[in-house]
Design a protein around this motif. Structure first.
Motif, PDB file in Angstrom:
ATOM      1  N   ILE A 139      59.084 103.848 -23.191  1.00 47.15           N
ATOM      2  CA  ILE A 139      58.822 105.136 -22.937  1.00 47.15           C
ATOM      3  C   ILE A 139      59.516 105.849 -21.637  1.00 47.15           C
ATOM      4  O   ILE A 139      60.108 107.279 -21.913  1.00 47.15           O
ATOM      5  CB  ILE A 139      56.934 105.555 -22.638  1.00 47.15           C
ATOM      6  CG1 ILE A 139      56.346 104.796 -23.458  1.00 47.15           C
ATOM      7  CG2 ILE A 139      56.851 107.260 -21.997  1.00 47.15           C
ATOM      8  CD1 ILE A 139      55.965 106.453 -24.314  1.00 47.15           C
ATOM      9  N   ASN A 140      59.657 104.951 -21.249  1.00 42.92           N
ATOM     10  CA  ASN A 140      61.052 105.258 -19.972  1.00 42.92           C
ATOM     11  C   ASN A 140      61.667 105.247 -20.783  1.00 42.92           C
ATOM     12  O   ASN A 140      62.894 106.988 -20.210  1.00 42.92           O
ATOM     13  CB  ASN A 140      61.454 104.595 -19.450  1.00 42.92           C
ATOM     14  CG  ASN A 140      59.093 104.141 -17.935  1.00 42.92           C
ATOM     15  OD1 ASN A 140      58.720 105.091 -18.101  1.00 42.92           O
ATOM     16  ND2 ASN A 140      60.026 103.205 -17.488  1.00 42.92           N
ATOM     17  N   ALA A 196      62.503 107.063 -23.462  1.00 46.58           N
ATOM     18  CA  ALA A 196      62.323 108.352 -24.162  1.00 46.58           C
ATOM     19  C   ALA A 196      62.333 109.418 -23.204  1.00 46.58           C
ATOM     20  O   ALA A 196      63.093 110.558 -23.269  1.00 46.58           O
ATOM     21  CB  ALA A 196      61.047 108.249 -24.727  1.00 46.58           C
ATOM     22  N   ARG A 197      61.915 108.733 -22.245  1.00 45.34           N
ATOM     23  CA  ARG A 197      61.836 110.879 -21.352  1.00 45.34           C
ATOM     24  C   ARG A 197      63.158 110.222 -20.137  1.00 45.34           C
ATOM     25  O   ARG A 197      63.862 111.809 -20.361  1.00 45.34           O
ATOM     26  CB  ARG A 197      61.238 109.681 -19.822  1.00 45.34           C
ATOM     27  CG  ARG A 197      59.471 109.711 -19.863  1.00 45.34           C
ATOM     28  CD  ARG A 197      58.785 110.115 -18.761  1.00 45.34           C
ATOM     29  NE  ARG A 197      57.167 109.752 -18.828  1.00 45.34           N
ATOM     30  CZ  ARG A 197      56.750 108.868 -17.770  1.00 45.34           C
ATOM     31  NH1 ARG A 197      56.943 107.663 -17.503  1.00 45.34           N
ATOM     32  NH2 ARG A 197      55.503 109.123 -18.636  1.00 45.34           N
ATOM     33  N   GLN A 251      64.717 112.617 -22.972  1.00 48.79           N
ATOM     34  CA  GLN A 251      64.348 113.709 -22.840  1.00 48.79           C
ATOM     35  C   GLN A 251      64.011 113.652 -24.923  1.00 48.79           C
ATOM     36  O   GLN A 251      63.873 115.206 -24.847  1.00 48.79           O
ATOM     37  CB  GLN A 251      65.139 115.117 -22.726  1.00 48.79           C
ATOM     38  CG  GLN A 251      65.973 114.932 -21.607  1.00 48.79           C
ATOM     39  CD  GLN A 251      66.522 115.858 -20.651  1.00 48.79           C
ATOM     40  OE1 GLN A 251      67.424 116.578 -21.623  1.00 48.79           O
ATOM     41  NE2 GLN A 251      66.833 116.239 -19.323  1.00 48.79           N
ATOM     42  N   LEU A 252      63.432 112.719 -24.579  1.00 53.98           N
ATOM     43  CA  LEU A 252      62.920 113.265 -26.310  1.00 53.98           C
ATOM     44  C   LEU A 252      61.441 113.158 -26.577  1.00 53.98           C
ATOM     45  O   LEU A 252      61.019 113.234 -27.650  1.00 53.98           O
ATOM     46  CB  LEU A 252      63.174 111.564 -27.065  1.00 53.98           C
ATOM     47  CG  LEU A 252      64.532 111.218 -27.450  1.00 53.98           C
ATOM     48  CD1 LEU A 252      64.855 109.353 -27.909  1.00 53.98           C
ATOM     49  CD2 LEU A 252      65.317 112.319 -28.298  1.00 53.98           C
ATOM     50  N   LEU A 253      61.096 113.256 -25.369  1.00 53.60           N
ATOM     51  CA  LEU A 253      59.069 114.085 -25.406  1.00 53.60           C
ATOM     52  C   LEU A 253      59.312 114.606 -25.576  1.00 53.60           C
ATOM     53  O   LEU A 253      59.195 115.304 -24.632  1.00 53.60           O
ATOM     54  CB  LEU A 253      58.516 112.405 -24.739  1.00 53.60           C
ATOM     55  CG  LEU A 253      58.889 111.307 -24.456  1.00 53.60           C
ATOM     56  CD1 LEU A 253      57.957 110.992 -23.365  1.00 53.60           C
ATOM     57  CD2 LEU A 253      57.733 110.969 -25.251  1.00 53.60           C
ATOM     58  N   SER A 254      58.525 115.781 -26.234  1.00 53.56           N
ATOM     59  CA  SER A 254      58.112 116.688 -27.067  1.00 53.56           C
ATOM     60  C   SER A 254      57.174 117.141 -25.684  1.00 53.56           C
ATOM     61  O   SER A 254      56.994 118.156 -25.276  1.00 53.56           O
ATOM     62  CB  SER A 254      57.851 117.391 -28.100  1.00 53.56           C
ATOM     63  OG  SER A 254      56.730 116.906 -28.574  1.00 53.56           O
ATOM     64  N   THR A 255      56.109 116.580 -25.651  1.00 56.78           N
ATOM     65  CA  THR A 255      55.200 117.215 -24.831  1.00 56.78           C
ATOM     66  C   THR A 255      55.221 115.982 -23.621  1.00 56.78           C
ATOM     67  O   THR A 255      55.513 115.002 -23.678  1.00 56.78           O
ATOM     68  CB  THR A 255      54.353 117.118 -26.145  1.00 56.78           C
ATOM     69  OG1 THR A 255      53.977 116.279 -25.606  1.00 56.78           O
ATOM     70  CG2 THR A 255      54.137 118.303 -26.638  1.00 56.78           C
ATOM     71  N   PRO A 256      54.376 116.859 -22.411  1.00 53.85           N
ATOM     72  CA  PRO A 256      53.937 115.133 -21.606  1.00 53.85           C
ATOM     73  C   PRO A 256      52.940 114.033 -21.719  1.00 53.85           C
ATOM     74  O   PRO A 256      51.894 114.585 -22.923  1.00 53.85           O
ATOM     75  CB  PRO A 256      53.937 116.172 -19.666  1.00 53.85           C
ATOM     76  CG  PRO A 256      53.445 117.342 -20.862  1.00 53.85           C
ATOM     77  CD  PRO A 256      53.913 117.492 -22.607  1.00 53.85           C
ATOM     78  N   LEU A 257      52.737 113.279 -21.395  1.00 55.70           N
ATOM     79  CA  LEU A 257      51.746 112.369 -21.783  1.00 55.70           C
ATOM     80  C   LEU A 257      50.481 113.396 -21.145  1.00 55.70           C
ATOM     81  O   LEU A 257      50.500 113.471 -19.951  1.00 55.70           O
ATOM     82  CB  LEU A 257      52.212 110.760 -21.478  1.00 55.70           C
ATOM     83  CG  LEU A 257      53.489 110.326 -21.684  1.00 55.70           C
ATOM     84  CD1 LEU A 257      53.995 108.625 -21.288  1.00 55.70           C
ATOM     85  CD2 LEU A 257      53.162 109.596 -23.314  1.00 55.70           C
ATOM     86  N   GLU A 293      49.228 113.964 -17.285  1.00 56.09           N
ATOM     87  CA  GLU A 293      51.770 114.254 -16.483  1.00 56.09           C
ATOM     88  C   GLU A 293      50.597 115.890 -16.491  1.00 56.09           C
ATOM     89  O   GLU A 293      50.697 116.421 -17.747  1.00 56.09           O
ATOM     90  CB  GLU A 293      52.333 113.737 -17.000  1.00 56.09           C
ATOM     91  CG  GLU A 293      52.291 112.617 -17.400  1.00 56.09           C
ATOM     92  CD  GLU A 293      53.406 111.889 -17.680  1.00 56.09           C
ATOM     93  OE1 GLU A 293      54.243 112.672 -18.166  1.00 56.09           O
ATOM     94  OE2 GLU A 293      53.973 110.833 -17.823  1.00 56.09           O
TER      95      GLU A 293
END
Length: 183
Positions: free
Chosen positions: A165-166, A168-169, A172-178, A181
């Motif tokens: 996940i880190n 991916a962050r 900047q691959l995460l389109s929505t916040p977890l 967050e």
């Protein structure tokens, strides 16, 4: 002439007391038992998914392995461990809670559930709670809980997933916040 990694097409035979040395899928190669080594290293395919063979080895072999040797976990095993982290549960309750915590994305039928539970018990990730079964009046229900080894494996897997996940962050691959967050 068969070289390393080539199939020999031999049939099963016994070399000595209880020692199998070949089968129709024998692969030549270095090591004490080419066919056994190759068979245990091949992944397990089921329902279009690939699973590492190490999770499905016979009981007894797993106790000597490190927790890292079981990673990565299959989705079913990961979710079962997450449910049991809250305390002991019986099989049907595990399946219901897995579906609930995954928002319906992970559904386990009885074959997947009890097959996973069997392999996890053999791998000493979980254990059956014998006293609970007798005390609750439901003789048919079997309750399971995490072992210390299972907690360690779960912790390592969650650490591994956190690292993913880190990455991916950072990319900047995460389109929505977890969950939990802010954007």
């Amino acid at each position: 002439v068969n070289g390393p990694g080539q199939r020999t097409g031999s049939t099963d035979r016994v070399n000595g007391p209880g020692q199998r040395t070949g089968s129709t899928d024998r692969v030549n190669g270095p090591g004490p038992s080419g066919s056994e080594t190759a068979r245990n290293q091949r992944p397990y395919y089921r329902d279009g998914c690939i699973y590492p063979r190490r999770m499905y080895e016979p009981p007894g072999k797993m106790a000597k392995k490190s927790p890292e040797a079981l990673l990565p976990l299959t989705p079913a095993v990961l979710h079962i461990l997450l449910v049991l982290a809250d305390g002991e549960r019986h099989g049907y309750a595990i399946a219901q809670e897995v579906e609930s915590i995954s928002d319906g994305q992970v559904r386990m039928g009885p074959g997947t559930l009890y097959g996973s539970i069997l392999r996890m018990t053999e791998s000493e990730l979980i254990e059956e709670v014998m006293t609970r079964r007798r005390d609750d009046g439901e003789e048919r229900r079997r309750y399971y809980q995490l072992t210390t080894f299972g907690k360690r494996v779960l912790s390592l897997e969650l650490g591994r997933l956190t690292a993913v996940i880190n990455v991916a962050r950072r990319k900047q691959l995460l389109s929505t916040p977890l969950a939990g967050e802010s954007a």
